[in-house]
Write a protein that holds these residues in place. Structure first.
Motif, short mmCIF file in Angstrom:
data_model
loop_
_atom_site.label_atom_id
_atom_site.label_comp_id
_atom_site.label_asym_id
_atom_site.label_seq_id
_atom_site.Cartn_x
_atom_site.Cartn_y
_atom_site.Cartn_z
N LEU A 154 -3.64 0.44 5.86
CA LEU A 154 -4.54 -0.07 4.83
C LEU A 154 -4.43 -1.59 4.84
CD1 LEU A 154 -6.44 1.17 2.63
CD2 LEU A 154 -4.61 0.67 0.99
N LYS A 155 -5.53 -2.22 5.28
CA LYS A 155 -5.54 -3.68 5.36
C LYS A 155 -6.30 -4.22 4.15
CE LYS A 155 -6.38 -7.42 8.65
NZ LYS A 155 -6.91 -7.77 9.99
N MET A 156 -5.62 -5.08 3.33
CA MET A 156 -6.20 -5.55 2.06
C MET A 156 -6.54 -7.02 2.13
SD MET A 156 -3.60 -3.48 -0.46
CE MET A 156 -2.22 -3.80 0.63
N ASN A 167 -14.93 0.43 -1.22
CA ASN A 167 -14.04 -0.35 -0.37
C ASN A 167 -13.14 -1.28 -1.18
OD1 ASN A 167 -15.98 -2.13 -1.23
ND2 ASN A 167 -16.19 -3.17 0.75
N SER A 168 -12.99 -1.01 -2.49
CA SER A 168 -12.09 -1.79 -3.34
C SER A 168 -11.09 -0.84 -3.99
CB SER A 168 -12.86 -2.56 -4.42
OG SER A 168 -13.57 -1.68 -5.27
N ALA A 218 0.84 -1.20 0.00
CA ALA A 218 0.00 0.00 0.00
C ALA A 218 0.87 1.24 0.00
CB ALA A 218 -0.92 0.00 1.21
N ASN A 276 -10.17 -5.81 -2.05
CA ASN A 276 -10.94 -5.06 -1.04
C ASN A 276 -9.98 -4.59 0.05
OD1 ASN A 276 -13.40 -5.51 -2.36
ND2 ASN A 276 -13.62 -7.52 -1.36
N PHE A 277 -10.41 -3.54 0.76
CA PHE A 277 -9.52 -3.02 1.80
C PHE A 277 -10.36 -2.44 2.95
CE2 PHE A 277 -10.59 0.75 -0.58
CZ PHE A 277 -10.65 1.75 0.38
N ASN A 319 -3.96 -9.88 0.52
CA ASN A 319 -2.77 -9.03 0.47
C ASN A 319 -1.65 -9.63 -0.40
OD1 ASN A 319 -1.98 -11.10 2.09
ND2 ASN A 319 -1.45 -9.86 3.86
N TYR A 343 -3.59 4.48 -2.53
CA TYR A 343 -4.79 4.98 -1.88
C TYR A 343 -5.26 6.30 -2.50
CZ TYR A 343 -8.03 6.37 1.81
OH TYR A 343 -9.17 6.75 2.49
#
Length: 318
Positions: free
Chosen positions: A247-249, A288-289, A238, A312-313, A252, A279
């Motif tokens: 930022l949690k994906m 949210n994607s 990220a 998605n994140f 990942n 971002y």
């Protein structure tokens, strides 16, 4: 029978008479040809030693008429075979908008090239206007019009080679100022599985009557390699995340398909690639994607394709 004999004798006498008459006329003709005469004859001009700053126009005179004194034999020869005269243009002078070669200079050049039994008496005019133009020159990029069709699992290694990749055009500025490139004739090369080369003609623009080009053909060449594909799993990184947030994906890690030669694939590792989620691309969007991008890859790779373009994140405070 006596009549036939007399008729035969008369025919022989007539033949002998005409034979002697022909020989007499021939002797008279040859005797007259050996005499000297004055006559006008035409000489073909071959221009040479053109100054580097000038170019010969298409309207340049191809011949000159001169008055000469020589034998009838020589004049008769010139009636059937035109004499070529080399004209040295290194002595042209520019006067009143024209390039001139003075008559005395041209006459001296012609005298040096004529045989000793020919006397040059005079030329038409006191000066000779030569159709010359001030030269401009520029380099033009060569643009190939070539379509390559490869055997399955083969592709071009690197870029297409063009030799030369540019050519020089010389001509009046009014003709060449708007030129920047030239194209080759269209060509299609089929079923390529090995390195190739081909000579291709250049297509020159029309209406360049007084311009010349340094080349009229170029060589197009390329290396062909056999390729394969391999899948690599790469962690997503990220970037441009606001301060104080993570930022949690999900997921990942994504898979990408790499296309390269067999030798290159043996040396490539997952760490040689970088996949990022920027971002900032959201621009305030509440989605949210996020879209993924390949931001680093080895130079030996021909193509890379992400098997998953979006993840998605969740944006979390630290």
């Amino acid at each position: 029978m006596e009549r036939n004999l007399i008729a035969g004798l008369n025919r022989r006498k007539v033949k002998v008479f005409f034979l002697f008459l022909f020989c007499s006329l021939l002797a008279w003709f040859l005797s007259n040809l050996s005499d000297s005469y004055e006559s006008r004859t035409e000489f073909t001009l071959n221009y040479k030693n053109l100054p580097d700053t000038l170019i010969l126009g298409n309207n340049a005179e191809k011949s000159v008429e001169a008055k000469v004194r020589t034998s009838g034999f020589q004049l008769l020869y010139y009636k059937f075979f035109s004499k070529r005269i080399d004209v040295d243009l290194s002595n042209v002078v520019y006067e009143s908008g024209d390039y001139l070669l003075k008559e005395d200079i041209l006459k001296k050049q012609m005298d040096r090239q004529l045989s000793q039994n020919i006397s040059l008496l005079d030329l038409d005019g006191t000066q000779w206007i030569v159709d010359l133009y001030q030269v401009s020159q520029k380099a033009l990029r060569v643009k190939p019009r070539i379509e390559l069709k490869f055997e399955p699992n083969h592709l071009l290694d690197g870029v297409l080679s063009i030799s030369p990749d540019s050519i020089i055009v010389k001509g009046p500025a009014s003709e060449i100022d708007t030129l920047f490139e030239v194209e080759t004739e269209p060509i299609i090369l089929n079923n390529l599985s090995d390195d190739f080369s081909a000579e291709v003609s250049i297509v020159f623009p029309k209406d360049l009557d007084n311009s010349i080009f340094s080349e009229n053909r170029v060589e197009v060449a390329g290396k062909v390699v056999k390729f394969s594909e391999k899948v690599f799993d790469v962690d997503v990184r990220a970037v441009n995340v606001p301060d104080g947030y993570n930022l949690k994906m999900f997921p990942n890690t994504v898979s990408l398909v790499c296309k390269a030669s067999l030798d290159a694939l043996k040396k490539i590792e997952s760490e040689d690639f970088e996949v990022t989620a920027n971002y900032e691309q959201l621009g305030g969007n509440t989605s949210n994607s996020i879209l993924l991008q390949v931001t680093k890859k080895p130079g030996t790779v021909y193509a890379v394709r992400l098997q998953q373009r979006v993840v998605n994140f969740v944006l979390e405070r630290k």
